[in-house]
Design an enzyme around this catalytic site. Structure first.
Site, PDB file in Angstrom:
ATOM      1  CG  HIS A  59      -2.024  -0.977   1.152  1.00 18.98           C
ATOM      2  ND1 HIS A  59      -3.345  -0.633   1.009  1.00 18.98           N
ATOM      3  CD2 HIS A  59      -2.002  -2.339   1.191  1.00 18.98           C
ATOM      4  CE1 HIS A  59      -4.098  -1.717   0.973  1.00 18.98           C
ATOM      5  NE2 HIS A  59      -3.303  -2.755   1.083  1.00 18.98           N
ATOM      6  CB  SER A 115       3.318  -6.843   0.139  1.00 15.97           C
ATOM      7  OG  SER A 115       2.011  -6.416   0.473  1.00 15.97           O
ATOM      8  CG  ASP A 137      -4.765   2.336   2.011  1.00 14.46           C
ATOM      9  OD1 ASP A 137      -3.713   1.930   1.479  1.00 14.46           O
ATOM     10  OD2 ASP A 137      -5.665   1.560   2.418  1.00 14.46           O
TER      11      ASP A 137
END
Length: 318
Positions: free
Chosen positions: A18, A283, A122
């Protein structure tokens, strides 16, 4: 007193999948703005990582490397808040945890002394759209996943209305705008239990996304033309105006390793166009050894050349 300098405020969450794309996007934006007469700076409002895991150390190391560069990017640590004690799953934890920072974000903006151009949020920070509305600041969502998942998130409130039972109980495929029909048992696991906090969090995101001034997508028309057009045309939520879509990706951080190409790149250059399958699960896409073996067997049986980025299983919020 405000100065004449425009500032963008970015609000990421801590995982590298992110934070890093958002910072890389900010760097590109500043490079594009370098010849403009309008001075621009960017401030990242950072939350305290609630858990100590391998992912947080990657993010911290990356931010230190960016901080050493000559970019007008400021990394501002927000005051610590007490993490929520009641939550069902990681997605619900993050949604609640971010919302607890709202007063601190408001203070950071108020004391910045800059003219705030916009908030770039985000996906899990969509609750801050309320703050943007209060301060009359436009809000943009930085969607860190691909456009196909964006279409699903935007369409989820409609699916929730149409399909009352669990997705796993549906016989036919699930239709998502711009995406090939998805077999019901292949829907993302986080959406397979409508009573879970994860499902409720993404349902909330799907509704809040539509309130943003625009959505920045870490993808490109070359990769996902059909689904991006479906989103832009308002097919995901036909009863609401479609937000502006900005596909600017894929954005990745590629460290400079000297003049020598990586051996994987050398190998790719020797292959025929469109002959290699690339696998990368993000990730947090770590798998246990039995799963890796099963995927490896499937890849070998496919007969296709492939390049696979493998991560060890990671730990985090449970």
């Amino acid at each position: 007193m405000s100065n004449n300098k425009w500032c963008l405020f970015f609000m990421p969450i801590w995982p590298p999948g992110h934070t890093i794309p958002m910072v890389e996007a900010a760097k590109r934006l500043l490079q594009c703005n370098s010849t403009s007469s309008n001075s621009l700076s960017i401030t990242f409002l950072l939350m305290q990582t609630p858990t100590a895991d391998s992912m947080s150390s990657i993010t911290e190391s990356y931010l230190r490397s960016v901080d050493s560069l000559n970019f007008p990017i400021n990394f501002q640590q927000l005051p610590v808040v007490k993490p929520p004690a009641q939550f069902d799953d990681p997605e619900e934890f993050i949604t609640i945890y971010v919302k607890l920072h709202l007063p601190h974000v408001k203070d950071a903006i108020a004391t910045s002394g800059s003219r705030v151009a916009a908030l770039v949020l985000d996906p899990f920070a969509t609750s801050l759209i309320d703050l943007g509305n209060e301060l009359n600041i436009p809000c943009y969502i930085f969607h860190t996943s691909n456009a196909a998942f964006l279409s699903l998130v935007l369409h989820l409130p409609i699916l929730d209305e149409k399909i009352k039972q669990e997705f796993s109980e549906i016989d036919g495929p699930i239709k998502v705008p711009g995406v090939s029909p998805v077999p019901s048992h292949f829907m993302p696991p986080i959406l397979m239990n409508k009573k879970s906090g994860a499902y409720k969090s993404f349902l909330y995101l799907g509704r809040r996304y539509m309130e943003a001034k625009g959505i920045i997508v870490n993808s490109s028309i070359a990769l996902e033309e059909r689904v991006l057009k479906a989103v832009e045309q308002g097919q995901c939520a036909p009863d609401k105006p479609a937000p502006a879509i900005y596909p600017i990706g894929p954005i990745v951080s590629i460290p400079k390793v000297g003049p020598e190409q990586h051996e994987c790149v050398k190998w790719l250059d020797l292959q025929q166009p469109k002959s290699v399958m690339f696998l990368c699960f993000g990730s947090r896409g770590g798998f246990e050894l039995p799963q890796i073996k099963e995927m490896a067997i499937g890849l070998e049986r496919s007969g296709h050349r492939f390049l696979w980025a493998i991560r060890a299983p990671c730990t985090g919020i449970k």
